[in-house]
Design a protein around this motif. Sequence first.
Motif, PDB file in Angstrom:
ATOM      1  N   LEU A 274      -5.305  36.138  45.249  1.00 13.61           N
ATOM      2  CA  LEU A 274      -6.514  35.969  45.818  1.00 13.61           C
ATOM      3  C   LEU A 274      -6.944  35.064  46.943  1.00 13.61           C
ATOM      4  CD1 LEU A 274      -9.653  36.512  44.969  1.00 13.61           C
ATOM      5  CD2 LEU A 274      -9.527  34.344  43.436  1.00 13.61           C
ATOM      6  N   GLY A 275      -7.625  35.214  47.948  1.00 11.95           N
ATOM      7  CA  GLY A 275      -7.681  34.342  49.098  1.00 11.95           C
ATOM      8  C   GLY A 275      -7.373  35.207  50.337  1.00 11.95           C
ATOM      9  N   ASP A 276      -7.017  34.274  51.533  1.00 16.81           N
ATOM     10  CA  ASP A 276      -6.741  34.878  52.476  1.00 16.81           C
ATOM     11  C   ASP A 276      -5.318  34.187  53.158  1.00 16.81           C
ATOM     12  OD1 ASP A 276      -7.603  32.517  53.693  1.00 16.81           O
ATOM     13  OD2 ASP A 276      -9.456  33.277  54.427  1.00 16.81           O
ATOM     14  N   ASN A 277      -5.267  34.340  54.406  1.00 17.86           N
ATOM     15  CA  ASN A 277      -3.829  33.805  54.793  1.00 17.86           C
ATOM     16  C   ASN A 277      -3.969  32.217  55.079  1.00 17.86           C
ATOM     17  OD1 ASN A 277      -5.180  33.437  57.697  1.00 17.86           O
ATOM     18  ND2 ASN A 277      -4.483  35.572  57.893  1.00 17.86           N
ATOM     19  N   ARG A 278      -5.309  31.610  55.154  1.00 16.27           N
ATOM     20  CA  ARG A 278      -5.381  30.202  55.500  1.00 16.27           C
ATOM     21  C   ARG A 278      -5.545  29.633  53.975  1.00 16.27           C
ATOM     22  NH1 ARG A 278      -6.035  27.342  60.541  1.00 16.27           N
ATOM     23  NH2 ARG A 278      -6.396  29.301  61.799  1.00 16.27           N
ATOM     24  N   LEU A 279      -5.842  30.084  52.812  1.00 19.24           N
ATOM     25  CA  LEU A 279      -6.016  29.656  51.618  1.00 19.24           C
ATOM     26  C   LEU A 279      -5.828  30.644  50.595  1.00 19.24           C
ATOM     27  CD1 LEU A 279      -6.522  27.385  49.593  1.00 19.24           C
ATOM     28  CD2 LEU A 279      -9.039  27.502  49.946  1.00 19.24           C
ATOM     29  N   ARG A 280      -4.953  30.612  49.594  1.00 16.83           N
ATOM     30  CA  ARG A 280      -4.670  31.681  48.543  1.00 16.83           C
ATOM     31  C   ARG A 280      -4.302  31.120  47.321  1.00 16.83           C
ATOM     32  NH1 ARG A 280       0.138  33.628  47.740  1.00 16.83           N
ATOM     33  NH2 ARG A 280      -0.512  35.691  47.577  1.00 16.83           N
ATOM     34  N   ILE A 281      -4.655  31.682  46.267  1.00 23.67           N
ATOM     35  CA  ILE A 281      -4.100  31.497  44.915  1.00 23.67           C
ATOM     36  C   ILE A 281      -2.606  31.985  44.791  1.00 23.67           C
ATOM     37  CG2 ILE A 281      -4.357  31.638  42.435  1.00 23.67           C
ATOM     38  CD1 ILE A 281      -6.449  29.954  43.776  1.00 23.67           C
ATOM     39  N   GLY A 282      -1.732  31.066  44.559  1.00 23.52           N
ATOM     40  CA  GLY A 282      -0.101  31.543  44.613  1.00 23.52           C
ATOM     41  C   GLY A 282       0.124  31.815  43.184  1.00 23.52           C
ATOM     42  N   GLY A 283      -0.577  31.119  42.127  1.00 19.88           N
ATOM     43  CA  GLY A 283       0.065  31.098  40.843  1.00 19.88           C
ATOM     44  C   GLY A 283      -0.444  29.865  40.017  1.00 19.88           C
ATOM     45  N   VAL A 284       0.571  29.558  38.939  1.00 22.62           N
ATOM     46  CA  VAL A 284       0.111  28.499  37.905  1.00 22.62           C
ATOM     47  C   VAL A 284       1.419  27.475  37.943  1.00 22.62           C
ATOM     48  CG1 VAL A 284      -0.310  27.750  35.660  1.00 22.62           C
ATOM     49  CG2 VAL A 284      -1.589  29.702  36.543  1.00 22.62           C
ATOM     50  N   LYS A 285       1.045  26.208  37.973  1.00 25.50           N
ATOM     51  CA  LYS A 285       2.170  25.502  37.928  1.00 25.50           C
ATOM     52  C   LYS A 285       2.323  25.086  36.119  1.00 25.50           C
ATOM     53  CE  LYS A 285       5.000  21.588  38.655  1.00 25.50           C
ATOM     54  NZ  LYS A 285       4.571  20.621  39.452  1.00 25.50           N
ATOM     55  N   LEU A 286       3.501  25.045  35.738  1.00 29.56           N
ATOM     56  CA  LEU A 286       3.921  24.708  34.259  1.00 29.56           C
ATOM     57  C   LEU A 286       4.918  23.671  34.349  1.00 29.56           C
ATOM     58  CD1 LEU A 286       3.930  27.997  32.331  1.00 29.56           C
ATOM     59  CD2 LEU A 286       2.089  26.384  32.394  1.00 29.56           C
ATOM     60  N   PHE A 287       4.864  22.577  33.506  1.00 24.62           N
ATOM     61  CA  PHE A 287       5.962  21.647  33.220  1.00 24.62           C
ATOM     62  C   PHE A 287       6.598  22.027  31.977  1.00 24.62           C
ATOM     63  CE2 PHE A 287       3.137  19.278  35.991  1.00 24.62           C
ATOM     64  CZ  PHE A 287       3.672  18.512  36.822  1.00 24.62           C
ATOM     65  N   ALA A 288       7.964  21.903  32.091  1.00 21.58           N
ATOM     66  CA  ALA A 288       8.833  22.076  31.173  1.00 21.58           C
ATOM     67  C   ALA A 288       9.156  20.533  30.617  1.00 21.58           C
ATOM     68  CB  ALA A 288      10.071  22.974  31.264  1.00 21.58           C
ATOM     69  N   ASP A 289       9.746  19.988  31.549  1.00 18.96           N
ATOM     70  CA  ASP A 289      10.518  18.375  30.907  1.00 18.96           C
ATOM     71  C   ASP A 289       9.850  17.294  32.094  1.00 18.96           C
ATOM     72  OD1 ASP A 289      12.065  19.432  33.062  1.00 18.96           O
ATOM     73  OD2 ASP A 289      13.740  18.762  32.079  1.00 18.96           O
ATOM     74  N   GLY A 290      10.525  16.202  32.044  1.00 20.09           N
ATOM     75  CA  GLY A 290      10.225  15.059  32.812  1.00 20.09           C
ATOM     76  C   GLY A 290      11.208  15.044  34.010  1.00 20.09           C
ATOM     77  N   VAL A 291      11.618  13.646  34.066  1.00 16.05           N
ATOM     78  CA  VAL A 291      12.641  13.655  35.312  1.00 16.05           C
ATOM     79  C   VAL A 291      13.917  12.763  34.717  1.00 16.05           C
ATOM     80  CG1 VAL A 291      10.922  13.628  37.147  1.00 16.05           C
ATOM     81  CG2 VAL A 291      11.230  11.582  35.955  1.00 16.05           C
ATOM     82  N   PRO A 292      15.118  13.090  35.321  1.00 14.21           N
ATOM     83  CA  PRO A 292      16.300  12.279  34.687  1.00 14.21           C
ATOM     84  C   PRO A 292      16.100  10.827  34.681  1.00 14.21           C
ATOM     85  CG  PRO A 292      16.798  14.142  36.055  1.00 14.21           C
ATOM     86  CD  PRO A 292      15.304  14.084  36.228  1.00 14.21           C
ATOM     87  N   SER A 293      15.333  10.336  35.811  1.00 17.65           N
ATOM     88  CA  SER A 293      15.618   8.887  35.983  1.00 17.65           C
ATOM     89  C   SER A 293      14.739   8.093  34.993  1.00 17.65           C
ATOM     90  CB  SER A 293      14.913   8.445  37.496  1.00 17.65           C
ATOM     91  OG  SER A 293      13.575   9.106  37.683  1.00 17.65           O
ATOM     92  N   HIS A 294      13.921   8.663  34.243  1.00 16.10           N
ATOM     93  CA  HIS A 294      13.250   8.333  33.158  1.00 16.10           C
ATOM     94  C   HIS A 294      13.717   8.671  31.672  1.00 16.10           C
ATOM     95  CE1 HIS A 294      10.762   6.761  36.091  1.00 16.10           C
ATOM     96  NE2 HIS A 294       9.699   7.411  36.202  1.00 16.10           N
ATOM     97  N   GLY A 295      14.767   9.430  32.028  1.00 20.35           N
ATOM     98  CA  GLY A 295      15.181   9.830  30.589  1.00 20.35           C
ATOM     99  C   GLY A 295      14.555  11.020  29.791  1.00 20.35           C
ATOM    100  N   THR A 296      13.618  11.551  30.646  1.00 16.43           N
ATOM    101  CA  THR A 296      12.634  12.712  30.120  1.00 16.43           C
ATOM    102  C   THR A 296      12.928  14.042  30.411  1.00 16.43           C
ATOM    103  OG1 THR A 296      11.125  12.154  32.032  1.00 16.43           O
ATOM    104  CG2 THR A 296      10.671  10.967  30.036  1.00 16.43           C
ATOM    105  N   ALA A 297      14.197  14.182  31.425  1.00 15.09           N
ATOM    106  CA  ALA A 297      14.657  15.647  31.514  1.00 15.09           C
ATOM    107  C   ALA A 297      15.292  15.977  30.344  1.00 15.09           C
ATOM    108  CB  ALA A 297      15.577  15.580  32.766  1.00 15.09           C
ATOM    109  N   TRP A 298      15.206  17.188  30.045  1.00 12.65           N
ATOM    110  CA  TRP A 298      15.908  17.771  28.877  1.00 12.65           C
ATOM    111  C   TRP A 298      17.185  18.398  29.157  1.00 12.65           C
ATOM    112  CZ3 TRP A 298      14.609  22.653  25.582  1.00 12.65           C
ATOM    113  CH2 TRP A 298      15.157  22.449  24.257  1.00 12.65           C
ATOM    114  N   LEU A 299      18.167  17.601  28.472  1.00 14.91           N
ATOM    115  CA  LEU A 299      19.727  17.937  28.780  1.00 14.91           C
ATOM    116  C   LEU A 299      20.323  18.491  27.820  1.00 14.91           C
ATOM    117  CD1 LEU A 299      20.390  14.576  30.546  1.00 14.91           C
ATOM    118  CD2 LEU A 299      19.508  16.587  31.621  1.00 14.91           C
TER     119      LEU A 299
END
Length: 539
Positions: A274-299
Motif C-alpha cells: 500500500l502506498g507509492d514509490n515514495r512512501l509505502r507499507i512494507g509489512g510488520v515488525k515483530l520482536f522475538a528476543d532482545g540483544v546479547p549485550s544485555h543477556g536478553t537474546a535467546w540462546l
Amino acid sequence: MTADIVLRGGKVLTVDEDFTVTTALAITGDRITAVGEEATALIGPDTQVIDLDGRAVLPGINDAHLHLAMFGQSRRNADLTTVDAVPALHAVLRKQSPRGGWLVGEGWREVNIPDLDPHRTVIDPVTGDVPTVLHHASRHSILVNTAALRRAGIDRHTANPVGGIIVRDEDGEPTGMLLESAGELVTRHIPALSTEERLDAIVDGMRVLNTLGVTSVTDPIVWPELLRDYTLLHQQGRATVRVNALLHWDWPSPSTSVERLTTMLGQTGVATGLGDNRLRIGGVKLFADGVPSHGTAWLHDPYPDGTSGHLVTPGADDDARYSHLLDLIEVVHRHRLQAQIHVTGDRAADAAADGIIRAQAKDPWPQARHALIHGTLLAPETIRRLGEHRIGVVTSSLMRTYSGATISAAVGVERWNDAFPAAALLAAGAPVADSSDAPVCFPDWRVGLATFVGAGPHPLAEVPPSLRLTREQAIRLWTSNPAYFEHAEEHKGSLVPGQLADLVVVDQDPLAVPEKELASLKPQLTVLGGKAVYSTTDM
C-alpha cells in the motif's frame, strides 16, 4: 527524444543481473532512460551534462533497517557515543540543556566507559532533580536517574512489565537500568515533541542520509503517529528519502500480543504494497528476543552466568512464549503483510524460522518475502533451513565495529567471529540485505561495505576469510537486494532503463580502490528521482 541529464566519462555500476559496468547514464524525468553509448546519444541542447572525470556512479543506497525518525530525533539529544570515562559523561550532561524539563542522552556503551557502573547514583550528582534518560547505544535499555524513577513512580515494589526487566540491587532497589519494555515505564513521561518538531527532525535525518548517498530506507518501527508524519512530509514535498514502513503499534515496548495485533490489523486494513514509490507499507515488525549485550537474546548455549535469555513475547515460560511468537507470525502472514522479525540469539532465530515455515505451510503465500532482522548468531543448520525456504535476513555489518566489544564479551569471541554470516546465507540461497540500524550505528554504508569484504576498521570487526563477500556481493546488499525485500526490484536498486533515477556519485571506483579505502569513498552527488538532493561544490 533527448535526456534531461546525462552523466558520462566515469564508471557506471549498474548492479543489474550481470553487474554490468558502463561509462554513461541518461535521465529523463524521474527515470533512467539509457546507459552506455545510448545515453550519450540522448544529449540535446537543453541536456545537463555531468562529466564524471573518472568518478563512479552507483544506485542510490538503500539502508534496509534504519530508524529514520529516531535517528533524526537522536541528533537533538546529548551525544554520548564518544564518551570514554565517567568525568567525560558528567561534562556532556552538564552542557546539555533540558528540553521539556527532561535531559536525554544517546549512544553510551559500557565497554567504552570502563569506570562506569550503570547505576543512577553515577548520574545523580550532575543531574539533580532534572529527570534524565540515557539511551544505551543498542536502544534496548536506558539508564535513568533517581528523579526519573521518582517521576515514573518506580520503586522496589514495581513489577517487571511483560518483556522487560527493572534491574535491582541486592536490596531490591531499582538501580536505574531498565531493560527492553521496562524503559517505557519512564520514557512515556517525557513530553512529546510538537508535530513540526517531529517533522523537522525527520527532514534533518534525511539530509544527513543524502550526504552519504542514501535515497531509500526501511524504517522498521513505524507507529500510527509516525506514519502520519511520513505522510505529511510526503504531501508537503519535503521527503528526500524513500520510506518503506514496517508497522509496530507498541514501541517502545517490543512485546505485542496476538489479541492486540489482530485488533490493530483488523482496524487498519493495510497490506504489503500500500502506498507509492515514495512512501509505502512494507509489512510488520515483530520482536522475538532482545540483544546479547544485555543477556536478553535467546540462546541455545547459555551465557557465562548460566542464563540463556528468552523471547520477549507474552507467556509464562519458554514454551508459551514460543507458541505466542508463532501465532504472531501467522496473524501477520494471514493479513498479507510481510513479517520482519528481530532475532539476535540462535534459539530465537530457530523459533522465528519455525513460525514462518509453519505459516507458509498452512496458508501458502510465495510473494511474502518474510525475513529475519539481524540474524546475529545463526547455527549452520539454521542457515541451511533459511536458504531452503528462501527466508531472508537483514544483517547489521556495522555492529561488527560498534557492538563487537559488548557482544563478544557476552557470548565469547568464538561465537562472535561468525556473527552476521552474510556469505554463508547467500551461499545457502537465502536473500540478504545489509543495514546500519541507525541510530544504533551511524548509517555509513561504506563501513559496512568494507567490513563484509574483510577490511573492517576494528579488530573485532574482522570477518573470517570464509565469510567474506566479493565487492559485487557487498554492493548488492546496499542497493538491489534491499529493493527485493521491499518487492520493489522492478522500480529501483539498479541503474537500468525504466528504473527510478536514484543514484550516488562517489569520488573513486569501489571495484578498484584498495579495500581499506572503501570506507573513505566520498559521496559527491546524490540524485533522487532525477533531482539532486545533495551535491558538493566540485560537482
